[in-house]
Design a protein around this motif. Structure first.
Motif, PDB file in Angstrom:
ATOM      1  N   VAL B 220      14.874  -8.957  54.571  1.00  0.00           N
ATOM      2  CA  VAL B 220      15.062  -8.251  53.703  1.00  0.00           C
ATOM      3  C   VAL B 220      15.405  -7.036  52.028  1.00  0.00           C
ATOM      4  N   GLY B 221      16.236  -8.423  52.183  1.00  0.00           N
ATOM      5  CA  GLY B 221      16.789  -8.387  50.176  1.00  0.00           C
ATOM      6  C   GLY B 221      15.942  -9.429  49.653  1.00  0.00           C
ATOM      7  N   ASP B 222      15.531  -9.738  49.844  1.00  0.00           N
ATOM      8  CA  ASP B 222      13.803 -11.156  49.404  1.00  0.00           C
ATOM      9  C   ASP B 222      13.175  -9.647  48.915  1.00  0.00           C
ATOM     10  N   LEU B 223      12.378  -8.858  50.054  1.00  0.00           N
ATOM     11  CA  LEU B 223      11.394  -8.127  50.164  1.00  0.00           C
ATOM     12  C   LEU B 223      11.759  -7.261  48.777  1.00  0.00           C
ATOM     13  N   LYS B 224      12.710  -6.927  48.598  1.00  0.00           N
ATOM     14  CA  LYS B 224      13.119  -5.256  47.536  1.00  0.00           C
ATOM     15  C   LYS B 224      13.473  -6.255  46.411  1.00  0.00           C
ATOM     16  N   GLY B 225      14.252  -7.947  45.845  1.00  0.00           N
ATOM     17  CA  GLY B 225      14.228  -7.730  44.518  1.00  0.00           C
ATOM     18  C   GLY B 225      13.016  -8.753  44.307  1.00  0.00           C
ATOM     19  N   THR B 226      12.442  -9.179  44.827  1.00  0.00           N
ATOM     20  CA  THR B 226      11.829  -9.339  44.782  1.00  0.00           C
ATOM     21  C   THR B 226      10.247  -8.272  44.395  1.00  0.00           C
ATOM     22  N   LEU B 227       9.734  -7.754  44.531  1.00  0.00           N
ATOM     23  CA  LEU B 227       8.902  -6.373  44.749  1.00  0.00           C
ATOM     24  C   LEU B 227       9.575  -5.369  43.281  1.00  0.00           C
ATOM     25  N   GLU B 228      10.525  -5.210  43.034  1.00  0.00           N
ATOM     26  CA  GLU B 228      11.453  -4.478  42.396  1.00  0.00           C
ATOM     27  C   GLU B 228      11.125  -5.239  41.060  1.00  0.00           C
ATOM     28  N   TYR B 229      11.651  -6.752  41.026  1.00  0.00           N
ATOM     29  CA  TYR B 229      11.247  -7.308  39.588  1.00  0.00           C
ATOM     30  C   TYR B 229       9.707  -7.113  39.235  1.00  0.00           C
ATOM     31  N   PHE B 230       9.321  -7.452  40.285  1.00  0.00           N
ATOM     32  CA  PHE B 230       7.505  -6.853  39.848  1.00  0.00           C
ATOM     33  C   PHE B 230       7.062  -5.646  39.304  1.00  0.00           C
ATOM     34  N   LEU B 231       7.749  -5.538  39.384  1.00  0.00           N
ATOM     35  CA  LEU B 231       7.404  -3.298  39.916  1.00  0.00           C
ATOM     36  C   LEU B 231       7.891  -3.542  38.454  1.00  0.00           C
ATOM     37  N   LYS B 232       9.155  -3.655  37.918  1.00  0.00           N
ATOM     38  CA  LYS B 232       9.473  -3.352  36.871  1.00  0.00           C
ATOM     39  C   LYS B 232       8.930  -4.362  35.993  1.00  0.00           C
ATOM     40  N   ALA B 233       9.013  -5.408  35.769  1.00  0.00           N
ATOM     41  CA  ALA B 233       7.989  -6.353  34.583  1.00  0.00           C
ATOM     42  C   ALA B 233       6.964  -5.770  34.866  1.00  0.00           C
ATOM     43  N   PHE B 235       5.534  -1.786  34.598  1.00  0.00           N
ATOM     44  CA  PHE B 235       6.033  -0.508  34.895  1.00  0.00           C
ATOM     45  C   PHE B 235       7.269  -0.291  33.593  1.00  0.00           C
ATOM     46  N   GLY B 236       7.477  -1.772  33.556  1.00  0.00           N
ATOM     47  CA  GLY B 236       8.907  -1.334  32.488  1.00  0.00           C
ATOM     48  C   GLY B 236      10.313  -1.338  32.947  1.00  0.00           C
ATOM     49  N   GLU B 237      11.034  -2.304  32.664  1.00  0.00           N
ATOM     50  CA  GLU B 237      12.157  -2.481  33.235  1.00  0.00           C
ATOM     51  C   GLU B 237      13.052  -1.338  33.235  1.00  0.00           C
ATOM     52  N   GLU B 238      13.534  -0.351  32.476  1.00  0.00           N
ATOM     53  CA  GLU B 238      14.188   0.606  33.360  1.00  0.00           C
ATOM     54  C   GLU B 238      13.207   1.815  34.819  1.00  0.00           C
ATOM     55  N   THR B 239      12.381   1.117  35.202  1.00  0.00           N
ATOM     56  CA  THR B 239      11.222   2.227  35.965  1.00  0.00           C
ATOM     57  C   THR B 239      12.443   2.284  36.983  1.00  0.00           C
ATOM     58  N   PRO B 240      12.321   3.678  38.173  1.00  0.00           N
ATOM     59  CA  PRO B 240      13.121   3.400  38.686  1.00  0.00           C
ATOM     60  C   PRO B 240      12.102   3.357  40.050  1.00  0.00           C
ATOM     61  N   VAL B 241      12.874   2.216  41.083  1.00  0.00           N
ATOM     62  CA  VAL B 241      11.749   1.625  42.120  1.00  0.00           C
ATOM     63  C   VAL B 241      12.486   2.181  43.394  1.00  0.00           C
ATOM     64  N   ARG B 242      11.814   3.348  44.011  1.00  0.00           N
ATOM     65  CA  ARG B 242      12.777   3.375  45.629  1.00  0.00           C
ATOM     66  C   ARG B 242      11.597   2.774  46.931  1.00  0.00           C
ATOM     67  N   PHE B 243      11.961   2.630  47.715  1.00  0.00           N
ATOM     68  CA  PHE B 243      11.388   1.880  49.325  1.00  0.00           C
ATOM     69  C   PHE B 243      11.164   3.075  50.421  1.00  0.00           C
ATOM     70  N   ARG B 244      10.123   3.721  50.890  1.00  0.00           N
ATOM     71  CA  ARG B 244      10.310   4.306  52.282  1.00  0.00           C
ATOM     72  C   ARG B 244      10.094   4.107  53.560  1.00  0.00           C
ATOM     73  N   PRO B 245      10.952   3.777  54.937  1.00  0.00           N
ATOM     74  CA  PRO B 245      10.236   3.357  55.668  1.00  0.00           C
ATOM     75  C   PRO B 245       8.514   4.066  56.054  1.00  0.00           C
ATOM     76  N   HIS B 246       8.224   2.535  56.160  1.00  0.00           N
ATOM     77  CA  HIS B 246       6.468   3.331  56.667  1.00  0.00           C
ATOM     78  C   HIS B 246       5.894   2.540  57.896  1.00  0.00           C
ATOM     79  N   GLU B 256       6.995   1.862  52.407  1.00  0.00           N
ATOM     80  CA  GLU B 256       6.238   2.009  51.449  1.00  0.00           C
ATOM     81  C   GLU B 256       7.135   1.851  49.619  1.00  0.00           C
ATOM     82  N   ILE B 257       6.536   1.803  48.797  1.00  0.00           N
ATOM     83  CA  ILE B 257       7.144   1.600  47.811  1.00  0.00           C
ATOM     84  C   ILE B 257       6.528   3.028  46.557  1.00  0.00           C
ATOM     85  N   ASP B 258       7.432   3.335  46.230  1.00  0.00           N
ATOM     86  CA  ASP B 258       7.017   5.046  44.648  1.00  0.00           C
ATOM     87  C   ASP B 258       8.407   4.086  43.792  1.00  0.00           C
TER      88      ASP B 258
END
Lengths: 827, 336
Positions: B220-233, B235-246, B256-258
């Motif tokens: 799960v840590g890889d999933l989180k790290g990968t998608l956080e990196y992707f989404l920050k790239a 939408f911008g480095e400072e964009t908060p990213v969160r994962f909601r169970p779905h 789901e990622i917001d």
């Protein structure tokens, strides 16, 4: 599903938790909060006030200046537009600073020149059902100045989206249990009675298809008094958006939203003999409680009686012929378990959904059958009186655990004389998997604690017994999900791992396709993305239709692939060519006044390889449309040229510069084209080139010359990306000679080139068309002739040619031209 | 002789100086230095000069010739400069540009390329699969229950052949895994279809990007790290990213990622952007069963999917999704 906070608070301690915290808690439980509505007032600045004086505002047909007593010792002036109140009425008054539902803050202001220090409110403005259509006129006994929140209740309604794997959350008790498990807050007493008296149904309930309905229970209650529900019950239902009907029906609904299991009440006087749970006969008729008629099929499961009439569509809706009415005295209360796929099938086919079918479709827990029934009986006796018989039980709970597990499973037992058994799923939790999944970040003790809070228990054999309401927990990964979800992914450290990945064929294809796009954009083309589903035929020119397809290979009858159940005739088939979409785009834009029409699209086209009997294939193609003016009109160029075939050809040559492009007249015609040609690259057919038939352009409202090319992107890629070596640059200069030939107008350029080639002159390195001259007046040149000038370049690799050598070579070429071409004169 | 030379020199320099354009300057050069030019003529007369005077006259001649050449060069530069300046005098640079046909990429292509670029940099290779799919790849392989609502001809486009238009690009997960041994690290941009009536927020054909990473011990840590990196790239480095169970049938746990975005003048909002999760072991089992090889047993992995129309709409504030299929140049031109 709608959840009322007040209702929820009956089952879980929600002290000191605000609405937003609750929304977050739900969100991180995996429940999507789609909306929150405040019902009623919770702001102390909304108080009871009495209208003391009311004066119409001059120049307004509805405003009044009111002086109201809000218990402040002095009167307050408020301008009000409502019509339904009189002097002396008590109404809610929002004082400046009050925040109404929806976050609306009240401020002091002026209306038509009159100061207005607050607002008199309607019920709907305070989030209550509006009865009066105007101000909410309050009972006279209310004291002025009392905050309304002390006199009426407020609530928050959560609109939730529950994922299909969690039917156990489709009730207030279920939601409370989940939130308690996640947050550790106190879960209050289970509202369902802890025991239920049962008896075997024997002949009174006949399960004719035990697969579709393995368990059916019915409780007969005699001597009930049908009437309105007590206020607390009606309020619960109103709070989640239901309309109270009568006490018995309301209680079945209440139990559905309390415990999550659908129930149905029959009027016992309208049931003849035994209940038959059977498949419907083909064509059997059913009239629902809502007075709608349905024709049934043998796939539908129904509740019937000895008379053979259909009393209810199992799990979907009750029938008009057997429902509870005001004159009902005896009822039969149904609580049963129906196969989810049966209920879904019937509800979908008939377009008839209900709160009941929604829950059965997703899978109700058989464990809840007796519980919900008993809870409803308890409430009916409490609210409508009467006397209940023991619950008649037919059949047995469906076995949800595997045969292998059934022998060792923990079994729950319900009922007295007729028992219902529910075997619990047992799952082996693989701790190593947990460590891999979470990088070892969740201590095993903590993980076990989470599972226990969710109602799981480790049994003697080291397996986890899952609670009977969690039918979704079957495998180790299901438990891992629970642990991760509750522990919180935010508490698991992010890692960034990567591996070296070889470039794939698709990577190369993608890069090549991007190159094509960039080249086209560079010469002024717009990329478009049109819809892949198009019409077979359409009168509307803005709708892409198969009639205007210009595919690389002509279409045969049956080649076009239709979807079985299209949403509309406009989107009925998969596009066999990009031309229809691009033509519709061109027409739309021309209509908007765009004069330079240059569009392209990349994407898949679809066809059957053999008139509907072959394979369905998908092909990546590039469609290029060029129409209208060559350049936009500007102050330097008032009347730009109109697009001609050579312009589109130039674009094609630019796309694959390394390949020799030729256009050969196509043998098989396409309906939407005149002047159709196969595009050949290095001798291979790679596409189709056409002038769109003017009749098509007129039909589409595209009154201009329109050219179109469709190319096979894979073939282009093969040819364009073939390996190559650079050629040496010439060491010696070349020499040029021009020649003008007067030839018949119909003579093609390709024939001239062929004749030049026939000369096999080694020193000739290129032959380029320089000029074409015609004279429509016939003065300088006969009208059926044209003068074509070619530039020839001669060069040797090892020396500079002398003038004599060049002349000799040129003479050979000219001689061949005169011999090979008929009717040619040199000028 | 010397006097003659001195006077020719004076006349020549004056003539050069008086030349008003290139032609006059060339005339002056011919007049002085040409075959019949004055200086040339004098030079030819050197034969008649007494021997003892010859060196001095010769030196003088050379000096005059050099002076004339220098004057010619200087005047040439002056005249060229004047001509250059003349060539731009009166040019109105405020005139509008000549209108060339312009063009541009479609906004969906722009967001797709951006996402693909980022993900390829992160080591994902491209993959694809057919849009006309069979039920096995679209549903069975992905652990969709037999009686799942999506397997219905009201929700999914079926063909008489029993095939269907894929409802998600996740089909490519199954396509790739049945052809390739792990590790797998792929993305697939492509179309998917659902039988939704077209309105301001729905299209029955839309675009997604699917991603899949399968290897030993992916967590799960890889999933989180990968998608956080992707989404920050994205939408911008400072964009908060969160994962909601779905819930998705083919991943467990699923999220789901917001991303939290802020429009000017508005409070920041969490906006749903993607779905993801750890590949459900049932998917690996289905693949292994189909291929008859147990390549994927003992593997773990994550998958994600992101809707491109939604991405474009969020990025550029597009309110009506239909603008994306209408291809009006007035709309497209805003992205060029």
């Amino acid at each position: 599903m709608n959840i009322s906070r007040n209702w929820l608070a009956e089952y879980i301690d929600l002290h000191e938790i605000d609405t937003q915290e609750m929304a977050d808690m739900l969100t991180f439980a995996g429940v999507e909060v789609e909306g929150m509505q405040q019902r009623g007032v919770n702001d102390d600045l909304v108080v009871v006030a009495q209208v003391v004086q009311k004066t119409p505002v001059e120049g307004s047909d509805h405003l009044n200046v009111c002086m109201v007593d809000a218990g402040e010792g002095s009167l307050r002036q408020i301008v009000c537009g409502a019509q339904n109140y009189r002097v002396g009425d008590k109404v809610p008054c929002a004082l400046p600073g009050a925040v109404l539902p929806g976050g609306w803050q009240i401020k002091e202001g002026k209306m038509m020149g009159h100061a207005s220090c607050g607002m008199l409110c309607s019920a709907s403005e305070l989030g209550k059902p509006d009865k009066e259509h105007g101000l909410w006129v309050l009972p006279q006994e209310y004291e002025v100045g009392t905050p309304l929140s002390k006199l009426t209740t407020s609530d928050t309604l959560f609109e939730l989206e529950i994922t299909p794997n969690r039917p156990d959350l489709l009730s207030h008790w279920g939601m409370a249990r989940e939130l308690a498990g996640i947050s550790g807050r106190l879960l209050k007493a289970d509202p369902a009675p802890s025991s239920v008296e049962t008896k075997p149904a024997k002949e009174s309930i006949l399960l004719e298809d035990p697969q579709l309905c393995p368990l059916y229970t019915a409780t007969r209650i005699s001597g009930v008094k049908i009437g309105p529900s007590p206020e607390w019950l009606a309020e619960r239902l109103v709070a989640i958006g239901l309309h109270p009907i009568n006490n018995v029906v309301d209680i079945t609904n209440y139990c559905l939203f309390e415990l999550g299991h659908p129930l149905h009440a029959f009027d016992a006087a309208r049931v003849q003999g035994a209940l038959h749970i059977r498949r419907a006969a083909e064509g059997e008729q059913f009239t629902s409680l809502m007075h709608d008629d349905y024709t049934l099929e043998s796939q539908d499961l129904v509740i019937s009686d000895d008379s053979g009439r259909v009393l209810a569509l199992a799990g979907v809706m009750g029938g008009l012929n057997s429902g509870v009415t005001e004159s009902t005295t005896d009822i039969i209360l149904e609580s049963a378990w129906f196969l989810p796929s049966t209920v879904r099938h019937t509800s979908r086919r008939l377009g008839l959904g209900s709160d009941s079918s929604y829950r059965f479709e997703r899978g109700a827990a058989a464990w809840n059958v007796l519980r919900a029934g008993a809870r409803a009986v308890q409430l009916i006796l409490e609210c409508a009186g009467g006397k209940a018989e023991p619950t008649a039980v037919a059949g047995q709970a469906p076995c949800t655990v595997s045969e292998k597990q059934a022998a060792t499973a923990t079994v729950l037992e319900q009922g007295t004389d007729a028992k219902v058994y529910c075997a619990l799923n047992q799952v082996a939790l693989d701790w190593k998997e947990l460590d891999v999944m979470t990088g070892g970040s969740i201590p095993h003790m903590e993980a076990a604690r989470i599972l226990k809070r969710l109602g799981l228990q480790e049994n003697a054999s080291g397996l986890w017994d899952c609670p009977p309401w969690r039918l979704d927990l079957k495998r180790s990964c299901d438990l891992l999900e629970e642990i991760v979800r509750v522990y919180g992914i935010s508490n698991i450290p992010a890692t960034r791992t990567s591996i070296y990945t070889a470039e794939s064929a698709q990577d190369r294809a993608h890069d090549f396709r991007c190159t094509l796009s960039y080249r086209l954009v560079g010469v002024g083309f717009w990329e478009v993305q049109s819809f892949k589903l198009i019409a077979r035929q359409s009168m509307d020119p803005t709708i892409a239709s198969v009639e205007y397809a210009l595919p690389i290979k002509p279409l045969m009858e049956g080649d076009v692939i239709s979807v079985a159940l299209p949403l509309s005739e406009d989107h009925a088939v998969l596009r066999p060519s990009l031309a229809p979409g691009l033509l519709a785009v061109a027409a739309r834009n021309m209509n908007q006044g765009v004069e330079v029409l240059r569009f392209f699209e990349r994407g898949r086209v679809f066809r059957n390889t053999g008139g509907g009997k072959g394979k369905d294939i998908e092909m990546e193609v590039l469609g290029i449309l060029m129409a209208g003016k060559l350049d936009p009109a500007s102050w330097t160029q008032l009347r730009p040229k109109t697009v001609a075939p050579e312009h589109l050809r130039a674009v094609l040559e630019l796309l694959v510069p390394k390949c020799e492009l030729s256009l050969a007249p196509a043998k098989q015609p396409r309906k939407a084209a005149i002047l159709g040609a196969d595009i050949q690259l290095g001798g291979q057919v790679c596409g189709y080139f056409a002038r769109v038939a003017p009749v098509v352009c007129r039909t589409l409202g595209l009154p201009t010359d329109c050219y179109y090319a469709e190319l096979d992107v894979r073939k282009l890629q093969q040819l364009a990306t073939a390996p190559f070596k650079v050629k040496d640059l010439p060491l010696y200069p070349g020499s040029g000679r021009d020649a003008t030939l007067v030839v018949p107008s119909a003579l093609r350029h390709a024939e001239v080139l062929k004749a030049v080639g026939a000369a096999k002159e080694k020193l000739l390195v290129s032959c380029r068309l320089k000029e074409v001259f015609t004279d429509p007046s016939g003065e300088k040149l006969a009208t059926d002739r044209k003068a074509v000038t070619y530039s020839f370049t001669y060069r040797a690799a090892d020396r500079t040619l002398t003038a004599e050598e060049v002349d000799a070579a040129h003479a050979v070429v000219l001689k061949t031209l005169t011999e090979k071409l008929h009717d040619v004169t040199m000028r | 002789m010397k006097e003659q030379i001195v006077s020719v020199r004076a006349a020549a320099l004056e003539e050069i100086l008086n030349a008003q354009d290139m032609k006059q300057l060339e005339n002056a050069r011919v007049h002085i230095l040409g075959k019949k030019g004055e200086l040339t003529r004098i030079q030819q007369g050197i034969r008649d000069v007494p021997r003892e005077e010859k060196p001095a006259v010769g030196a003088l001649l050379n000096e005059v010739r050099a002076a004339v050449n220098t004057a010619l060069d200087r005047r040439l530069v002056e005249l060229q400069q004047a001509a250059d300046e003349q060539s731009v005098s009166g040019v109105d640079i405020t005139l509008p540009g000549e209108t060339l046909p312009n063009g541009g990429l479609h906004p969906i292509s722009l967001v797709r390329e951006e996402a693909v670029r980022i993900l390829r940099r992160m080591g994902f290779a491209l993959a694809d699969g057919p849009e006309i799919e069979d039920e096995w790849h679209c549903f069975d392989a992905l652990n969709t229950p037999e009686d799942h609502p999506a397997r219905n001809e009201r929700d999914t486009f079926y063909f008489d052949s029993g095939k269907l238009l894929r409802t998600q690009t996740s089909t490519v997960q199954a396509r790739v895994m049945e052809q390739q041994a792990p590790p797998v690290r792929i993305i697939c941009p492509g179309s998917a279809f659902r039988r939704d009536a077209i309105d301001a927020t729905h299209l029955s054909a839309f675009n997604q990007i699917e991603g899949l990473y399968v290897d030993k011990e992916v967590g799960v840590g890889d999933l989180k790290g990968t998608l956080e990196y992707f989404l920050k790239a994205l939408f911008g480095e400072e964009t908060p990213v969160r994962f909601r169970p779905h819930f998705f049938p083919f991943t467990e746990p699923s999220f789901e990622i917001d991303v939290q975005l802020q429009a000017t003048g508005q409070a920041p909002r969490w906006i749903e952007i993607a779905g993801c999760g750890m590949v459900n072991p049932a998917v690996f089992e289905n693949i292994d069963e189909k291929t008859g090889k147990s390549l994927y047993s003992g593997c773990t992995g994550f998958a994600f999917g992101i809707g491109l129309e939604r991405l474009a709409m969020i990025r550029w504030g597009i309110r009506d999704i239909r603008l994306l299929i209408e291809n009006d140049v007035r709309f497209l031109a805003q992205f060029s």
